[in-house]
Design a protein around this motif. Structure first.
Motif, PDB file in Angstrom:
ATOM      1  N   ALA A 128       6.600   5.157  -5.468  1.00 57.39           N
ATOM      2  CA  ALA A 128       7.080   5.597  -6.773  1.00 57.39           C
ATOM      3  C   ALA A 128       6.491   4.716  -7.854  1.00 57.39           C
ATOM      4  CB  ALA A 128       8.600   5.528  -6.812  1.00 57.39           C
ATOM      5  N   TYR A 129       6.382   5.239  -9.057  1.00 52.93           N
ATOM      6  CA  TYR A 129       5.850   4.441 -10.149  1.00 52.93           C
ATOM      7  C   TYR A 129       6.551   4.858 -11.427  1.00 52.93           C
ATOM      8  CZ  TYR A 129       3.242   8.532 -11.640  1.00 52.93           C
ATOM      9  OH  TYR A 129       2.915   9.788 -12.086  1.00 52.93           O
ATOM     10  N   ARG A 130       6.599   3.951 -12.410  1.00 52.47           N
ATOM     11  CA  ARG A 130       7.358   4.195 -13.629  1.00 52.47           C
ATOM     12  C   ARG A 130       6.398   4.411 -14.790  1.00 52.47           C
ATOM     13  NH1 ARG A 130      12.762   2.901 -14.374  1.00 52.47           N
ATOM     14  NH2 ARG A 130      12.818   1.533 -12.555  1.00 52.47           N
TER      15      ARG A 130
ATOM     16  N   THR B 178      -0.199  -2.287 -12.409  1.00 52.41           N
ATOM     17  CA  THR B 178      -0.647  -2.681 -11.065  1.00 52.41           C
ATOM     18  C   THR B 178      -2.167  -2.641 -10.993  1.00 52.41           C
ATOM     19  OG1 THR B 178       1.289  -1.470 -10.309  1.00 52.41           O
ATOM     20  CG2 THR B 178      -0.210  -2.292  -8.623  1.00 52.41           C
ATOM     21  N   ARG B 179      -2.719  -1.564 -11.544  1.00 57.31           N
ATOM     22  CA  ARG B 179      -4.171  -1.425 -11.498  1.00 57.31           C
ATOM     23  C   ARG B 179      -4.851  -2.520 -12.318  1.00 57.31           C
ATOM     24  NH1 ARG B 179      -6.796   2.866 -11.264  1.00 57.31           N
ATOM     25  NH2 ARG B 179      -7.247   2.886 -13.485  1.00 57.31           N
ATOM     26  N   GLY B 180      -4.248  -2.843 -13.462  1.00 59.09           N
ATOM     27  CA  GLY B 180      -4.791  -3.905 -14.300  1.00 59.09           C
ATOM     28  C   GLY B 180      -4.789  -5.239 -13.566  1.00 59.09           C
ATOM     29  N   LEU B 181      -3.668  -5.525 -12.896  1.00 61.57           N
ATOM     30  CA  LEU B 181      -3.567  -6.788 -12.152  1.00 61.57           C
ATOM     31  C   LEU B 181      -4.653  -6.874 -11.089  1.00 61.57           C
ATOM     32  CD1 LEU B 181       0.163  -7.602 -11.307  1.00 61.57           C
ATOM     33  CD2 LEU B 181      -1.390  -8.812 -12.819  1.00 61.57           C
TER      34      LEU B 181
ATOM     35  N   GLU C 259       6.324  -0.273 -10.039  1.00 60.60           N
ATOM     36  CA  GLU C 259       5.731   0.476  -8.939  1.00 60.60           C
ATOM     37  C   GLU C 259       6.325  -0.034  -7.645  1.00 60.60           C
ATOM     38  OE1 GLU C 259       1.585   1.001  -9.282  1.00 60.60           O
ATOM     39  OE2 GLU C 259       1.453   2.279  -7.506  1.00 60.60           O
ATOM     40  N   GLN C 260       6.595   0.897  -6.734  1.00 67.03           N
ATOM     41  CA  GLN C 260       7.334   0.541  -5.537  1.00 67.03           C
ATOM     42  C   GLN C 260       6.898   1.454  -4.415  1.00 67.03           C
ATOM     43  OE1 GLN C 260      11.527   0.830  -6.290  1.00 67.03           O
ATOM     44  NE2 GLN C 260      12.040  -0.636  -4.705  1.00 67.03           N
ATOM     45  N   GLY C 261       6.748   0.897  -3.235  1.00 66.40           N
ATOM     46  CA  GLY C 261       6.387   1.747  -2.106  1.00 66.40           C
ATOM     47  C   GLY C 261       5.940   0.920  -0.927  1.00 66.40           C
TER      48      GLY C 261
ATOM     49  N   ALA D 255       7.316  -4.215  -4.304  1.00 67.78           N
ATOM     50  CA  ALA D 255       7.872  -3.830  -5.598  1.00 67.78           C
ATOM     51  C   ALA D 255       7.151  -4.647  -6.656  1.00 67.78           C
ATOM     52  CB  ALA D 255       9.373  -4.089  -5.638  1.00 67.78           C
ATOM     53  N   VAL D 256       6.400  -3.982  -7.522  1.00 67.64           N
ATOM     54  CA  VAL D 256       5.700  -4.666  -8.599  1.00 67.64           C
ATOM     55  C   VAL D 256       6.630  -4.717  -9.797  1.00 67.64           C
ATOM     56  CG1 VAL D 256       3.665  -4.687 -10.073  1.00 67.64           C
ATOM     57  CG2 VAL D 256       3.526  -3.720  -7.769  1.00 67.64           C
ATOM     58  N   MET D 257       6.880  -5.929 -10.304  1.00 70.69           N
ATOM     59  CA  MET D 257       7.817  -6.047 -11.421  1.00 70.69           C
ATOM     60  C   MET D 257       7.082  -6.397 -12.708  1.00 70.69           C
ATOM     61  SD  MET D 257      11.168  -7.865  -9.804  1.00 70.69           S
ATOM     62  CE  MET D 257      12.177  -7.451 -11.226  1.00 70.69           C
ATOM     63  N   TYR D 258       7.572  -5.814 -13.787  1.00 71.56           N
ATOM     64  CA  TYR D 258       7.034  -6.148 -15.102  1.00 71.56           C
ATOM     65  C   TYR D 258       8.178  -6.096 -16.099  1.00 71.56           C
ATOM     66  CZ  TYR D 258       4.275  -6.138 -19.340  1.00 71.56           C
ATOM     67  OH  TYR D 258       3.755  -6.470 -20.556  1.00 71.56           O
TER      68      TYR D 258
END
Lengths: 331, 302, 339
Positions: free
Chosen positions: C317-319, C253-256, C237-239, C228-231
């Motif tokens: 999933a992504y937001r 996520t891609r930026g990171l 983004e989660q999966g 789970a990527v948190m911002y």
């Protein structure tokens, strides 16, 4: 002295000799020293020789307790070596006046929360070196500070703000601006990004690269992160318990490491590639007591390839062109 | 300038955090202890400064025909002497106001002297370490082993009750707290990288101590000074009460309590009024000092 | 990696009262952890990952309030347990380790005493039995001479050993779920790998759920079953780890991922990717996508309303308001950067 005149390096010697050279540098601390009692000697840095050509980036890699911080303090002139010598553009450090030396070599520290005086404004912090060295008129100093702020990507209007008002990345930019305001030749960066978030780390690394090209700087980059080394450095030196175990051009060392310790460090990098699982670097667990370093090769208790001579005989340095390694496998 | 280093996003969206001074002001205004303490202290200070103009009578003028007149709440109280008169017929309110002048002056100057001695020793010991520090620690230990009251009593008895002598005495007797605190704070600050940066710039030790260390100690020194001042005022009152401090007829709160002692069962207000004054002033100073600490320390950690 | 989830969280939010208003530290976070499975909460400082873990342990600071539609741990609702029942759970079925073990160890007690104490508090019985178990676990986490170590004090151990010891202590009662908050951040790289391997082995052996909180995407990629990527307090983004890293979709996520120097990437080949700007203030109400001020793909639609999670794959999933293809841009982020 005028602002423009502060750094015109003497063109004669500088062309040939490395901008910074360490010869057999050793620093011994006395641990547990009391009144009338001798302490135990701790050889934090033990016979380190390195030379850095102008405009290059040398990375010093090692884990905690390997002596890299002591080494950096000696390179900054903050600590005296027990033996050995440091040369700046061919001149022995002992002959260079402290202030003149400070104009050539400047630090960037790890923790931007500790490296800025909370009671000073950003402008005061960046202009401080100019005050100390009496460079320029007071009014010019602030302008010079603001020019520097712009260079490192800080808005000029922050000049009267305090460090507590800035983010970690902004503070590190302030620290870089302060280090650069005297236009030094060498920047000693001690883990400059390891206290920062990844996205900020990328910004700072990019900034350091841009500044290096623009200002023709030489960096000594101290870090534990080999992926940063590969991105930033031209040369790398791997340090363990006060000694340099392996050194050479980054491409060679990181692509074909020779020392088992370098191999293990490389294996420990966790790149964000999916499905690789965890690496299992073949390392013994016991980190040796620096006060009582193992005889022979200092790395042998943890080394997967150790054999008979490693436990008794210190390995000699084997040099090959730009690279060198201290390991019995290559005797 | 290349795209990677200019960071326009950071500026465009950023609302700058409030400055440390603005934060401190905000915290100060919502700190009741600080407001009450400094408010009362300001009132007393103002009265002390304006004593020649606001005191209703001459504090030395005796009027033997109106000895021990009741204060305004007593049965025969008169507005002419709001807090009554003492055994020699001197106006208590006037003596109280002039006494405040003396108490604050002694408290302030002695605290400054103690602060100078203690902070200098503490900062030097903490900054240089090694032998300098050993010497400072030795001095602190010697000082801590001194029985303050006993020394104060004997020196005051020998040197007599000149105000200058008392100020110097109390200044030299209370510097230890400054030294202990500034020494340990300096030791911590010394390890911070901004000191390393200044050293790496070629700054002199004097410059580092004055420009980098002291500004970071100032808040703590103010807090100690307030506590110290309260202590000094109490000791001065005690010395004067015992007849070893300020000499009669100079108006001093401790002396006033002492003078009222003989008639305390008939005219208790002669003790209660200066006693309450000492009590309130000391409480106010302590509240102000605590307030300063609360308001400044969160930022001091940053 | 199956079975009923040991922890199911739905709509977890944490608000903190600050002078300027309500700070939404965690907003509407949902995830579940199955036995033997690792969930990684990843994000930069201030993204809410630590607050989420403290909320699970019910160890939030006093000014914080927790709301959740569901926080079910082994069939019990964590949000509604009494303080006493919660205390019984911590260190027993629910374990937690921190970045710096020294903060959670008492420096004046011996290691053995502290480990035995955990067992005796939750299970009672004889001290000798507890000692036996402590010794067994110290050996299991790879500490040589466990018997002697039991008689030492925490400060006598190196950072790596201390973290091993902390893990052993948390295993005393065989927790169903272990929450590890940056467990390897303070350690050297070689030690980090050893500790992570150990956690992974133990997790399989004891069938534990593991929530690993970290800022290090490398650690996540190697450890996570679920990510789970948190911002800014939200999951963006989660999966499954495999899907998220194979096809990172949210621009953050891609930026990171672009910010991390890749193997073979040197400055000569161009700058690292970076995410300009800073995290927005989490105080007060805000609408739209919280990443929009730093996003290269931001447009008008990002300002309005709440951005819902959209499906990018079977377990992914992504937001973001953009469809997966557009959000990802042309090239997948990982191959991007250097090549």
């Amino acid at each position: 002295m005028s602002l423009a005149a502060i750094n015109a390096p003497s063109a004669d010697a500088a062309a040939e000799s490395p901008v910074l050279e360490l010869r057999n540098l050793t620093r011994v601390f006395s641990i547990g020293k009391r009144f009338l009692r001798e302490g135990k000697p701790l050889r934090a840095v033990d016979g380190v020789s390195l030379s850095i050509p102008r405009g290059e980036v040398l990375a010093i890699v090692g884990e905690s307790g390997c002596g890299k911080t002591t080494l950096s303090r000696m390179m900054l002139g903050l600590q005296q070596p027990t033996s050995g010598e440091i040369f700046v553009s061919g001149e022995p450090l002992a002959d260079v006046d402290r202030k003149a030396f400070a104009r050539r070599v400047q630090p960037v520290f790890q923790d931007p929360y500790s490296s800025l005086n909370p009671r000073k404004t950003i402008g005061q912090i960046i202009a401080d070196p100019l005050h100390i060295h009496g460079v320029g008129a007071p009014a010019d100093r602030l302008a010079a500070a603001q020019d520097m702020m712009e260079r490192v990507g800080l808005a000029r209007r922050l000049v009267h703000s305090y460090p507590s008002q800035l983010s970690g990345g902004q503070r590190q930019r302030v620290a870089i601006a302060r280090a650069l305001v005297m236009r030094p030749e060498i920047l000693i960066c001690d883990e400059p990004t390891s206290a920062l978030d990844v996205s900020v780390q990328a910004q700072i690394l990019n900034l350091l690269q841009t500044l290096r090209a623009e200002l023709n700087l030489t960096y000594v980059f101290i870090t534990h992160d080999l992926s940063v080394v590969e991105y930033m450095a031209d040369h790398v030196a791997v340090m363990y318990l006060g000694r340099i175990l392996e050194t050479g051009p980054v491409r060679e060392v990181l692509h074909a490491p020779r020392h088992p310790y370098t191999r293990a460090l490389l294996d420990s990098i966790l790149t964000p590639e999916p499905g690789l699982g965890l690496p299992r670097p073949d390392l013994g667990r016991g980190f040796p007591d620096p006060l009582d370093p193992p005889p022979g090769c200092r790395f042998h208790p943890r080394c997967p390839k150790a054999f008979a001579p490693c436990a008794t005989l210190p390995p000699a340095r084997v040099s090959e062109g730009d690279a060198s390694v201290e390991c019995h496998l290559y005797d | 300038m290349s795209l990677t280093i200019a960071d326009p996003g950071a500026d465009a969206f950023e609302t700058l955090a409030p400055s440390p001074r603005a934060l401190m002001r905000r915290r100060a205004l919502s700190h009741p202890g600080l407001l009450i303490g400094t408010g009362f202290l300001a009132l007393v200070t103002l009265a002390a400064i304006l004593a020649p103009w606001i005191s209703p009578h001459d504090p030395y003028a005796q009027d033997l025909s109106r000895r021990m007149a009741d204060p305004i709440w007593g049965p025969k109280g008169e507005w002419d002497h709001v807090l009554g008169t003492d055994a020699l017929g001197r106006d208590v309110l006037s003596r109280l106001i002039w006494g405040a002048r003396l108490s604050l002056w002694i408290g302030f100057t002695a605290a400054v002297i103690a602060g100078l001695i203690g902070s200098t020793l503490g900062v030097l010991g903490g900054y240089f370490g090694g032998r300098v520090d050993s010497a400072v620690v030795y001095l602190i230990n010697v000082k801590l082993a001194l029985p303050v009251i006993l020394v104060a009593l004997s020196v005051a008895a020998i040197a007599g009750g000149s105000i200058t002598a008392i100020i110097l005495l109390l200044g030299f007797l209370t510097w230890d707290r400054y030294a202990v605190v500034t020494r340990s704070l300096t030791q911590q600050l010394r390890e911070r990288d901004f000191i390393m940066s200044s050293l790496a710039c070629g700054a002199s030790h004097a410059r580092i101590i004055l420009r980098d260390i002291l500004p970071n100690l100032l808040n703590q020194i103010i807090v100690i000074a307030s506590l110290d001042m309260a202590l000094i005022i109490l000791i001065e009152a005690a010395l004067s009460f015992l007849g070893l401090g300020v000499r009669s007829p100079t108006p001093s709160w401790g002396l006033m309590v002492s003078e009222g002692r003989s008639v305390m069962f008939f005219k208790p207000f002669l003790i209660m009024v200066p006693g309450a004054a000492i009590f309130l002033l000391v409480i106010a100073i302590n509240m102000a000092g605590d307030g300063v600490r609360d308001v400044t320390s969160p930022e001091g950690r940053a | 990696m199956s079975g009923a989830p040991v922890l199911e969280v739905e709509g977890l939010s944490v608000d903190i009262d600050v002078p300027a208003g309500k700070l939404h530290a965690v907003s509407d976070v949902s995830f579940c952890v199955r036995p033997g499975e690792t969930l990684c909460l990843v994000g930069e400082s201030g993204c809410g990952k630590t607050m989420t873990s403290l909320a699970l342990m019910r160890l939030l600071p006093p000014r914080a309030t927790l709301t959740a539609r569901r926080m079910s741990f082994e069939g019990r609702d964590l949000a509604r347990l009494s303080e006493r029942d919660m205390a019984r759970l911590r260190g027993d079925r629910l374990g937690m380790i921190f970045q710096d073990p020294m903060t959670s160890l008492n420096p004046v007690y011996r290691i053995g005493d502290q480990m035995e104490e955990v067992w005796l508090r939750h299970r009672g019985g004889a001290r000798a039995a507890a000692r036996k178990r402590a010794e067994f676990l110290l050996e299991r986490v790879g500490i040589i001479n466990p018997r002697q170590r039991l008689d030492q004090y925490p400060h006598q151990l190196s950072g790596g050993l201390r973290q091993r010891m902390m893990i052993a202590m948390m295993l005393m009662c065989e927790p169903a779920l272990l929450i590890a908050d940056e467990p390897t951040t303070a350690l050297d790289v070689t030690v980090q790998v050893q500790i992570l391997s150990l956690l992974r082995d133990l997790q399989q052996e004891f069938r534990m759920g593991l929530i690993l909180i970290t800022h290090n995407l490398g650690v996540v990629a190697r450890m996570a079953d679920e990510v789970a990527v948190m911002y800014a307090g939200r999951i963006v983004e989660q999966g499954t780890g495999r899907e998220v890293f194979a096809a990172p979709t949210h621009p953050y996520t891609r930026g990171l991922l672009d910010c991390i120097p890749k193997h073979g990437q040197s400055a000569a080949r161009g700058p690292l990717g970076s995410i300009p700007g800073i995290v927005p203030s989490l105080v007060g109400e805000m609408s739209g996508c919280s990443f929009r001020n730093r996003c290269a793909l931001a447009h008008e639609a990002c300002r309005r309303g709440e951005v819902a999670l959209a499906q990018a794959g079977a377990d992914h999933a992504y937001r973001c308001v953009l469809p997966p293809g557009q959000a990802r841009g042309q090239a997948p982020a990982f191959a991007g950067g250097a090549a």
